[in-house]
Design a protein around this motif. Sequence first.
Motif, mmCIF file in Angstrom:
data_model
loop_
_atom_site.group_PDB
_atom_site.id
_atom_site.type_symbol
_atom_site.label_atom_id
_atom_site.label_comp_id
_atom_site.label_asym_id
_atom_site.label_seq_id
_atom_site.Cartn_x
_atom_site.Cartn_y
_atom_site.Cartn_z
ATOM 1 N N GLN A 56 0.803 -1.218 0.000
ATOM 2 C CA GLN A 56 0.000 0.000 0.000
ATOM 3 C C GLN A 56 0.836 1.269 0.000
ATOM 4 N N THR A 57 1.988 1.234 0.693
ATOM 5 C CA THR A 57 2.760 2.466 0.922
ATOM 6 C C THR A 57 4.138 2.474 0.273
ATOM 7 N N GLY A 58 4.661 1.304 -0.078
ATOM 8 C CA GLY A 58 6.027 1.230 -0.573
ATOM 9 C C GLY A 58 7.070 1.281 0.530
ATOM 10 N N ILE A 59 6.618 1.283 1.768
ATOM 11 C CA ILE A 59 7.541 1.366 2.909
ATOM 12 C C ILE A 59 7.888 -0.045 3.369
ATOM 13 N N LYS A 60 9.167 -0.324 3.450
ATOM 14 C CA LYS A 60 9.629 -1.636 3.885
ATOM 15 C C LYS A 60 9.646 -1.716 5.411
ATOM 16 N N VAL A 61 9.496 -2.916 5.937
ATOM 17 C CA VAL A 61 9.517 -3.130 7.385
ATOM 18 C C VAL A 61 10.604 -4.134 7.730
ATOM 19 N N GLN A 62 11.472 -3.751 8.641
ATOM 20 C CA GLN A 62 12.437 -4.672 9.230
ATOM 21 C C GLN A 62 11.919 -5.072 10.603
ATOM 22 N N TYR A 63 11.986 -6.352 10.906
ATOM 23 C CA TYR A 63 11.362 -6.891 12.120
ATOM 24 C C TYR A 63 12.391 -7.647 12.942
ATOM 25 N N VAL A 64 12.541 -7.260 14.189
ATOM 26 C CA VAL A 64 13.454 -7.926 15.115
ATOM 27 C C VAL A 64 12.631 -8.470 16.274
ATOM 28 N N GLU A 65 12.663 -9.778 16.473
ATOM 29 C CA GLU A 65 11.820 -10.453 17.458
ATOM 30 C C GLU A 65 12.641 -10.959 18.627
ATOM 31 N N SER A 66 12.131 -10.767 19.838
ATOM 32 C CA SER A 66 12.805 -11.259 21.039
ATOM 33 C C SER A 66 11.808 -11.326 22.176
ATOM 34 N N GLY A 67 12.292 -11.612 23.386
ATOM 35 C CA GLY A 67 11.437 -11.606 24.558
ATOM 36 C C GLY A 67 11.133 -10.183 25.008
ATOM 37 N N SER A 68 10.160 -10.054 25.888
ATOM 38 C CA SER A 68 9.733 -8.729 26.347
ATOM 39 C C SER A 68 10.868 -7.939 26.976
ATOM 40 N N GLY A 69 11.620 -8.599 27.874
ATOM 41 C CA GLY A 69 12.721 -7.919 28.530
ATOM 42 C C GLY A 69 13.800 -7.511 27.563
#
Length: 343
Positions: A56-69
């Motif tokens: 929709q926007t052409g904006i890429k997303v980088q995603y870094v996943e970890s625990g809450s802390g």
Amino acid sequence: MRRIATAAALAALVLPVAACGAGTSAAGASGKTVTVYSVDGLGDWYTKRFAEFQKQTGIKVQYVESGSGEVLTRAQKEKARPQADVLVTLPPFIQKAEKEGLLEPYTPAGADKVTDKDAGGSYTALAGNYLSFIYNPEHAKPAPVTFDDLLAPRFKKKLQYSTPGQAGDGTAVLIQLQHVLGKDKALDYLKRLEANNVGPSSSTGKLQPKVTKGELHVANGDVQMNLTSIKNDGAGFQIFFPADASGKKSTFALPYFMGLAKNAPHSAPAKKLMDFLLTPEAQKTLAPETYGLPARSDVTADDANSRQIADLMKGVQIWTPDWDKVVADLDGDVAAYTKAIGG
């Protein structure tokens, strides 16, 4: 499996997205991205929504996943030079991030339909969830019902819970026991429980397959994660809510909260992403796709998964922590917990 926070998994989950083609927005054409640091649990849902957002926007997303802390720790370490644009984590870590000046107030479009949010606009609920526990019905016979049941010698080194102060669900265990028993008695209980506890774990998700295999008989978790694993992975465990001495079962909400990072390097596209994730169209996919409950009050959760959650929660009292007090006491409570269990 979900909720795995090893260094390798973190590296693998920084998701590069292919360069935008013709017809994308100016933001996408200029190479702008949004970086999201998020607690694990919504990975599959994110993958679909981020792809839609880019289209929709052409904006890429980088995603870094970890625990809450770990989400909080990364943001703390990078405070002088922020790398994340959006932070998504469980309470009380999002409240702690706000107290430490790691969030920039921003009210996403549609937040007027969200009840669970910061009065000052620093964070807004993205998806609803609840603390729960799981047991293996083939090995935990009879099935545990109360917290006292978990102290039984039959669970010696067959029980594990994620570590308070590191994992959001583990911190929730400490908060729940403080509510049920009081602070001092909660520490005494956890000290006694150490005889059965396998040891620390920074990841709640790692406990699920161990319960399925019978390596563990009991572990902590949350409703969304547990139901998703049962449906998608064929997990061989059942969900329960330990009762107090009077037989009353209770739990509390653990929403996924999102906030705009202070001095976010890509603030404008980050705001667009937050707006997008809170749209009715995105919110209505939470329960069907990942057992998350919509944060918006005007999005009706009436699908089969939502009804399954409602049935599971029948007879369980839902209480609300005083998050300001929880945050104020958090460091001291975690230190007292570590001392109590001999850490």
